[in-house]
Motif scaffolding. Structure first.
Motif, PDB file in Angstrom:
ATOM      1  N   LEU A 295      -6.944   2.139  -6.812  1.00 29.00           N
ATOM      2  CA  LEU A 295      -5.770   1.429  -6.305  1.00 29.00           C
ATOM      3  C   LEU A 295      -5.692   0.063  -6.982  1.00 29.00           C
ATOM      4  N   PRO A 296      -5.325   0.010  -8.260  1.00 28.67           N
ATOM      5  CA  PRO A 296      -5.249  -1.278  -8.968  1.00 28.67           C
ATOM      6  C   PRO A 296      -4.051  -2.092  -8.484  1.00 28.67           C
ATOM      7  N   PHE A 297      -4.085  -3.375  -8.770  1.00 27.74           N
ATOM      8  CA  PHE A 297      -2.968  -4.239  -8.395  1.00 27.74           C
ATOM      9  C   PHE A 297      -1.749  -3.916  -9.258  1.00 27.74           C
ATOM     10  N   TYR A 298      -0.570  -4.029  -8.676  1.00 29.27           N
ATOM     11  CA  TYR A 298       0.680  -3.813  -9.404  1.00 29.27           C
ATOM     12  C   TYR A 298       1.727  -4.768  -8.841  1.00 29.27           C
ATOM     13  N   LEU A 299       2.820  -4.930  -9.540  1.00 27.03           N
ATOM     14  CA  LEU A 299       3.883  -5.823  -9.070  1.00 27.03           C
ATOM     15  C   LEU A 299       4.714  -5.085  -8.025  1.00 27.03           C
ATOM     16  N   PRO A 300       4.584  -5.428  -6.745  1.00 27.14           N
ATOM     17  CA  PRO A 300       5.227  -4.650  -5.668  1.00 27.14           C
ATOM     18  C   PRO A 300       6.674  -5.069  -5.415  1.00 27.14           C
TER      19      PRO A 300
ATOM     20  N   PHE B  23       0.832  -1.209   0.000  1.00 27.41           N
ATOM     21  CA  PHE B  23       0.000   0.000   0.000  1.00 27.41           C
ATOM     22  C   PHE B  23       0.866   1.258   0.000  1.00 27.41           C
ATOM     23  N   MET B  24       1.938   1.243   0.790  1.00 33.83           N
ATOM     24  CA  MET B  24       2.785   2.428   0.948  1.00 33.83           C
ATOM     25  C   MET B  24       3.479   2.809  -0.365  1.00 33.83           C
ATOM     26  N   PHE B  25       3.902   1.813  -1.144  1.00 32.21           N
ATOM     27  CA  PHE B  25       4.627   2.080  -2.387  1.00 32.21           C
ATOM     28  C   PHE B  25       3.711   2.178  -3.605  1.00 32.21           C
ATOM     29  N   HIS B  26       2.403   2.170  -3.389  1.00 29.92           N
ATOM     30  CA  HIS B  26       1.487   2.213  -4.529  1.00 29.92           C
ATOM     31  C   HIS B  26       1.676   3.530  -5.295  1.00 29.92           C
ATOM     32  N   PRO B  27       1.873   3.462  -6.609  1.00 29.58           N
ATOM     33  CA  PRO B  27       2.159   4.685  -7.394  1.00 29.58           C
ATOM     34  C   PRO B  27       1.025   5.702  -7.408  1.00 29.58           C
ATOM     35  N   GLU B  28      -0.223   5.270  -7.169  1.00 25.49           N
ATOM     36  CA  GLU B  28      -1.349   6.195  -7.215  1.00 25.49           C
ATOM     37  C   GLU B  28      -1.413   7.114  -5.994  1.00 25.49           C
ATOM     38  N   LEU B  29      -0.757   6.722  -4.899  1.00 25.08           N
ATOM     39  CA  LEU B  29      -0.856   7.512  -3.663  1.00 25.08           C
ATOM     40  C   LEU B  29      -0.173   8.871  -3.784  1.00 25.08           C
TER      41      LEU B  29
END
Length: 647
Positions: free
Chosen positions: A143-148, A38-44
C-alpha cells in the motif's frame, strides 16, 4: 465594520468556546479523509480482501458522516441558545433579522471551512502513516503512498455540503423574539424544574420490563429490550433523576450539611436543562462500547475456534452417494500430505438427519461419537442395541426462541424414538456444548448396528438427501494450542491443496489454519474500521460536555461570585463545582455501561458469539479511562475560570 468582519471577530473572541467543536470537527474530517485515502487506493482492487476492505471503509464513511451531521447540528443549536443576549444587543443597535442570520451563517462557514482545511492537511500529512497502520492491521501488503485526488474531492464536497446545509438550517433556530427577551437570554430566573411522577414511574417500569424480557424470549426480544431501554434512559434523565434530587432536598439533615445545598440545588436545574444532551451522550457511548465489545468478542471467538478444533483438515462431500468423485479429492489431500512426509489419521464420521415418529434428530453411531468425543476431550458413552442417548447443546438452548425451546423441551421429555420398523428406548439425556465442536444443537447416538440398520432402511433418494459423511484429518505434529502464522508448517502445506478440492464441485475442504488466518484478517479489518469511529465518538461526547459547561460558565461565575461575597471559600467552590462536573461526566457513562452489558448480552446470540462479558468490561473500562483523562483536563480549565471571580 462589515458583517463579515463582525462574524470573523466573533469567532476569534469566542475561540475558547468553539475550541472543542472545532477540534472535533477537524478530527472528523481527518478520519473521513484517511478512510477515503485507503478506500480509493488502487492496489485494493487487485485482491479479494482489498475489495472487501473497500466495502468496509465505505460503511465507515457513512457512519462518520451521519454522526458528524448530528454532532454539528446539535452543537450549533446549543451555541445559538447561549448567544441570545448578543443577538438582543444587535437587534437594539438596528440589525435586521436577515443580517443576524448572515452573521451566524458566516461564523458557521468560517469554522466549518477552517475545520475542513485543517482536517484535510493533517489527514494528508498522516496519510502515509495511516496506510502503514492499515496495512499492518488488515494484512494487506503493498500500500504505497499516492496522490489521493478522489479522496480530497470527496472529503471537501461532503463536509462543505454538510456545513453549508446546516449553516442554512440555523436560520430555523433563530426564532423571532422580542429584544428584551433576547437581552435577558440565559440570565432570566429559572423556574423550578417540573417533573411528572407518572413519567418517573414509567421510567422504572421500562427498566424493569427490559430486565424481565432478558430472561423471557418473545421473538426478536432484543428489539423490545432496546426500545424499553431507550425510553427508560430518556425518562431517567428528564424525570427520574430530577425527582431523585428533589427527594434529596427533602432529607434536611443531608441537604443542609456542608456544601450539599449548593451542588444539589444546581444539579436539579442542570439535569433538566441537559437531559437531551445526556441522552445523546449515553446512546453514543453505549453504541461505541457495544461496537468495541463485539469486535473484541469476534477476535476471541476466532482464536477459540482454532484452539478447540483438533482437525487440521475437514472434508465434507456434497453428496455422500457420489463416492467415485469425492474420493478423488480425498486422494489428492492424502498425496499432498504424504509428499511432504506429514503423518496423519483419517477419522470418518457418518451422520443421518432422521425424522422419527416423535421428532427429528441428527443421528450418529456410537463408535464415531466416542472417537470424536475423545479428540475433543469429552466423556465417551456406551449404548446398547435398541437404546438411544440424546445430547443437547447446553449453551445454545438459552438462546433459542420460544418455538425452538418448546421443540427442545419436547425432545427432552421423550422416553422413546420410533422409526419405521423399530423403536429405541432413550437410556440417557446429556447436555454438553456441541455448538463449536460437532456443529449440532441436538444429537441422537445409536449403537453401530442400529445406525447401520436405520441407514439401510432409507431409499437411495433419502440416503442422498439425509445421509452425510465428514472426513477429518488429525495431524499430531500440527498442534492447535498455538495460533499459526503465515510461515507455520500447517499454513505452508495446506496452501498447496488444490483450489478444486477446497472449493470443488463434489465437496468442500475446510482448512483450519487458512480459515483462521482469513477470519483473523477480516476481524482486523473490522477492528481497524471501527477503532477510529469509537475514538471519534469518545471525543465528540467530551466536546458536548465541554461546550455545554462553557456556555453555562457566565451564569456559574455570577453565582459563585455572589456566594463568595457572603463567605463561600475557594476550596468549597472547587468541591461543589467538581461534584457537579463529576455527575455530568460520569452519570451518562455509568448508564451507558449498564446499557452496553445488557444489550451485548442479548444480541450475542444473534451474531453467533458466546462470550462477551469480559470484552464488554474491557470496552467500558477503556472509555472510562478516557473519560477520567478528559474530566481531569476540563476540570482544570473550568475551575481556573471560576477562581478568577472569587472575592
Amino acid at each position: 465594520m462589515s458583517f463579515r468582519q463582525l462574524a470573523w471577530n466573533n469567532v476569534k473572541r469566542n475561540s475558547r468556546a468553539y475550541a472543542a467543536y472545532f477540534l472535533s470537527s477537524t478530527f472528523s474530517v481527518m478520519i473521513f479523509l484517511s478512510y477515503a485515502v485507503f478506500m480509493f487506493h488502487p492496489e485494493l482492487k487487485k485482491t479479494e480482501m482489498g475489495q472487501t476492505a473497500q466495502v468496509g471503509m465505505k460503511t465507515g464513511e457513512y457512519v462518520i458522516f451521519f454522526f458528524s451531521l448530528l454532532f454539528v447540528l446539535y452543537s450549533i443549536s446549543a451555541f445559538l441558545k447561549a448567544r441570545k443576549k448578543e443577538f438582543g444587543i444587535l437587534t437594539i443597535l438596528g440589525a435586521e433579522r436577515r443580517q443576524v442570520n448572515g452573521i451566524v451563517f458566516f461564523e458557521n462557514m468560517i469554522i466549518g471551512f477552517a475545520a475542513i482545511v485543517m482536517g484535510t492537511v493533517i489527514g494528508l500529512i498522516c496519510s502515509k502513516l495511516f496506510l502503514l497502520f492499515a496495512s499492518t492491521m488488515t494484512g494487506i501488503d503493498n500500500l504505497p503512498f499516492y496522490l489521493p485526488v478522489k479522496a480530497i474531492i470527496l472529503t471537501f464536497a461532503c463536509f462543505f455540503g454538510l456545513f453549508l446545509g446546516i449553516s442554512i438550517m440555523t436560520i430555523l433556530f433563530l426564532r423571532q423574539q422580542q429584544a428584551l427577551e433576547l437581552l435577558l437570554g440565559n440570565s432570566k430566573p429559572k423556574k423550578e424544574p417540573k417533573i411528572s411522577i407518572l413519567l418517573a414511574f414509567v421510567c422504572i417500569i421500562s427498566f424493569v420490563g427490559s430486565f424481565y424480557l432478558m430472561f423471557h424470549d418473545l421473538g426478536k426480544t432484543y428489539l423490545y429490550v432496546l426500545g424499553l431501554g431507550s425510553i427508560g434512559t430518556y425518562l431517567f434523565f428528564t424525570q427520574l433523576s430530577v425527582f431523585s434530587i428533589r427527594l434529596l432536598k427533602k432529607r434536611r439533615s443531608f441537604f443542609r450539611k456542608g456544601i450539599n445545598m449548593l451542588w444539589i440545588s444546581e444539579m436539579a436545574y442542570k439535569m433538566k436543562d441537559n437531559a437531551r444532551m445526556f441522552f445523546i451522550i449515553t446512546v453514543v457511548t453505549a453504541m461505541a462500547c457495544g461496537f468495541v465489545s463485539l469486535i473484541v468478542s469476534m477476535g476471541n471467538e476466532t482464536r477459540d475456534l482454532y484452539r478447540k478444533n483438533p482437525y487440521a483438515i475437514t472434508y465434507t462431500p456434497f453428496n455422500e452417494q457420489d463416492q467415485e468423485n469425492w474420493k478423488k479429492d480425498i486422494e489428492e489431500i492424502d498425496q499432498q500430505l504424504e509428499s511432504v512426509g506429514v503423518k496423519y489419521e483419517k477419522h470418518v464420521q457418518h451422520s443421518l438427519q432422521y425424522t422419527f415418529k416423535e421428532t427429528s434428530f441428527t443421528v450418529m453411531k456410537a463408535s464415531d461419537y466416542n472417537r470424536y468425543a475423545a479428540d475433543y476431550g469429552l466423556s465417551t458413552i456406551s449404548v446398547k442395541n435398541h437404546e438411544a442417548i440424546t445430547i443437547f447443546n447446553s449453551k445454545n438452548i438459552a438462546q433459542l426462541h420460544n418455538d425452538s425451546k418448546k421443540a427442545v423441551e419436547h425432545q427432552q421429555s421423550l422416553s422413546k424414538l420410533t422409526a419405521k420398523s423399530t423403536s429405541f428406548k432413550i437410556a440417557g439425556i446429556e447436555e454438553i456444548n456441541l455448538l463449536d465442536r460437532f456443529g449440532f444443537s441436538s444429537l441422537c447416538v445409536l449403537s453401530d448396528e442400529d445406525f447401520n440398520g436405520l441407514a439401510a432402511s432409507l431409499t437411495k433418494e433419502e440416503q442422498g438427501m439425509d445421509l452425510s459423511v465428514l472426513i477429518n484429518y488429525y495431524i499430531p505434529s500440527w498442534e492447535n494450542n498455538q495460533l499459526p502464522t503465515e510461515k507455520s508448517e500447517e499454513i505452508m502445506i495446506t496452501k498447496k491443496i488444490p483450489e478444486t478440492v477446497v472449493h470443488g464441485e463434489t465437496g468442500y475442504a475446510m482448512l483450519r489454519g487458512l480459515h483462521y488466518l482469513e477470519a483473523e484478517q477480516m476481524y482486523r479489518l473490522i477492528q481497524f474500521i471501527f477503532l477510529f469511529i469509537a475514538i471519534l465518538f469518545s471525543l465528540s461526547t467530551v466536546s458536548f460536555l465541554y461546550f455545554k459547561l462553557y456556555t453555562d460558565l457566565q451564569q456559574d461565575q455570577k453565582i459563585y461570585h455572589s456566594l463568595s461575597k457572603i463567605g463561600l471559600s475557594q476550596k468549597e467552590m472547587n468541591r461543589a463545582a467538581t461534584i457537579q462536573m463529576f455527575v455530568l461526566f460520569f452519570l451518562p457513562l455509568i448508564v451507558a455501561a449498564i446499557g452496553t452489558l445488557v444489550t451485548v448480552a442479548i444480541i450475542q446470540g444473534q451474531v453467533g458469539l458466546t462470550v462477551t462479558f469480559s470484552p464488554s468490561l474491557i470496552a467500558v473500562g477503556a472509555f472510562g479511562t478516557a473519560q477520567v483523562l478528559y474530566f481531569i483536563f476540563v476540570r482544570i480549565l473550568y475551575l481556573r475560570q471560576l477562581n478568577r471571580v472569587m472575592v
